[in-house]
Design a protein around this motif. Structure first.
Motif, PDB file in Angstrom:
ATOM      1  N   MET A   1       0.836  -1.185   0.000  1.00 10.65           N
ATOM      2  CA  MET A   1       0.000   0.000   0.000  1.00 10.65           C
ATOM      3  C   MET A   1       0.884   1.253   0.000  1.00 10.65           C
ATOM      4  SD  MET A   1      -3.155  -0.922   0.065  1.00 10.65           S
ATOM      5  CE  MET A   1      -3.574  -2.607  -0.177  1.00 10.65           C
ATOM      6  N   ASN A   2       0.503   2.221  -0.783  1.00 10.51           N
ATOM      7  CA  ASN A   2       1.256   3.466  -0.881  1.00 10.51           C
ATOM      8  C   ASN A   2       0.900   4.424   0.252  1.00 10.51           C
ATOM      9  OD1 ASN A   2       2.478   2.666  -3.288  1.00 10.51           O
ATOM     10  ND2 ASN A   2       0.798   3.454  -4.501  1.00 10.51           N
ATOM     11  N   ALA A  20       2.390   5.059   7.283  1.00 14.06           N
ATOM     12  CA  ALA A  20       3.727   4.460   7.264  1.00 14.06           C
ATOM     13  C   ALA A  20       3.591   2.952   7.218  1.00 14.06           C
ATOM     14  CB  ALA A  20       4.517   4.868   8.503  1.00 14.06           C
ATOM     15  N   ARG A  21       4.684   2.315   6.863  1.00 16.25           N
ATOM     16  CA  ARG A  21       4.738   0.855   6.917  1.00 16.25           C
ATOM     17  C   ARG A  21       5.929   0.474   7.773  1.00 16.25           C
ATOM     18  NH1 ARG A  21       4.153  -3.618   2.167  1.00 16.25           N
ATOM     19  NH2 ARG A  21       4.474  -5.381   3.550  1.00 16.25           N
ATOM     20  N   VAL A  22       5.687  -0.375   8.763  1.00 20.12           N
ATOM     21  CA  VAL A  22       6.733  -0.821   9.681  1.00 20.12           C
ATOM     22  C   VAL A  22       6.666  -2.341   9.728  1.00 20.12           C
ATOM     23  CG1 VAL A  22       7.622  -0.688  12.032  1.00 20.12           C
ATOM     24  CG2 VAL A  22       6.495   1.305  11.031  1.00 20.12           C
ATOM     25  N   GLY A  23       7.618  -2.987   9.079  1.00 17.65           N
ATOM     26  CA  GLY A  23       7.623  -4.444   9.036  1.00 17.65           C
ATOM     27  C   GLY A  23       6.366  -4.962   8.374  1.00 17.65           C
ATOM     28  N   PRO A  24       5.680  -5.914   9.004  1.00 17.86           N
ATOM     29  CA  PRO A  24       4.472  -6.495   8.401  1.00 17.86           C
ATOM     30  C   PRO A  24       3.209  -5.668   8.674  1.00 17.86           C
ATOM     31  CG  PRO A  24       4.957  -7.627  10.432  1.00 17.86           C
ATOM     32  CD  PRO A  24       6.080  -6.629  10.217  1.00 17.86           C
ATOM     33  N   TYR A  25       3.348  -4.497   9.282  1.00 20.12           N
ATOM     34  CA  TYR A  25       2.202  -3.671   9.647  1.00 20.12           C
ATOM     35  C   TYR A  25       2.190  -2.350   8.898  1.00 20.12           C
ATOM     36  CZ  TYR A  25       1.594  -6.886  13.504  1.00 20.12           C
ATOM     37  OH  TYR A  25       1.389  -8.021  14.238  1.00 20.12           O
ATOM     38  N   VAL A  26       0.996  -1.829   8.721  1.00 20.23           N
ATOM     39  CA  VAL A  26       0.799  -0.500   8.154  1.00 20.23           C
ATOM     40  C   VAL A  26       0.151   0.344   9.240  1.00 20.23           C
ATOM     41  CG1 VAL A  26      -0.486   0.803   6.412  1.00 20.23           C
ATOM     42  CG2 VAL A  26       0.589  -1.352   5.801  1.00 20.23           C
ATOM     43  N   GLN A  27       0.616   1.570   9.392  1.00 29.08           N
ATOM     44  CA  GLN A  27       0.011   2.486  10.354  1.00 29.08           C
ATOM     45  C   GLN A  27      -1.039   3.310   9.628  1.00 29.08           C
ATOM     46  OE1 GLN A  27       3.546   4.442  11.790  1.00 29.08           O
ATOM     47  NE2 GLN A  27       3.636   3.084  13.551  1.00 29.08           N
ATOM     48  N   CYS A  39      -2.191  -2.181  11.448  1.00 28.32           N
ATOM     49  CA  CYS A  39      -2.964  -3.234  10.801  1.00 28.32           C
ATOM     50  C   CYS A  39      -2.014  -4.090   9.970  1.00 28.32           C
ATOM     51  CB  CYS A  39      -4.027  -2.600   9.902  1.00 28.32           C
ATOM     52  SG  CYS A  39      -5.065  -3.811   9.071  1.00 28.32           S
ATOM     53  N   PRO A  40      -2.150  -5.413  10.048  1.00 30.07           N
ATOM     54  CA  PRO A  40      -1.342  -6.266   9.181  1.00 30.07           C
ATOM     55  C   PRO A  40      -1.680  -5.996   7.710  1.00 30.07           C
ATOM     56  CG  PRO A  40      -2.436  -7.565  10.886  1.00 30.07           C
ATOM     57  CD  PRO A  40      -3.013  -6.192  10.936  1.00 30.07           C
TER      58      PRO A  40
END
Length: 67
Positions: A1-2, A20-27, A39-40
């Protein structure tokens, strides 16, 4: 996701904007602002144009009621 895209968290149906994206999660942050949540990535689906428009109208209406 952008970054900046609007998506739906399929776990509970909330819409959020990708911050933002942090590892397997998106904020995600709600369209009208507010507290972010994680959220995964596999639980996200793109939001339709209609979903985004409705969320923005709700946020504007909420702001217009503030003193």
């Amino acid at each position: 996701m952008n970054i900046g895209a609007y998506v739906i968290d399929s776990r509970d149906g909330r819409m959020g904007r990708v911050m933002a994206r942090v590892g397997p999660y998106v904020q995600l942050r709600p369209p009208g602002g507010g507290r972010e949540w994680d959220c995964p990535v596999e639980e996200l689906t793109p939001a339709s144009v209609g979903d985004v428009l409705r969320a923005r109208v709700r946020a504007i209406n909420r702001e217009s009621r503030l003193p």
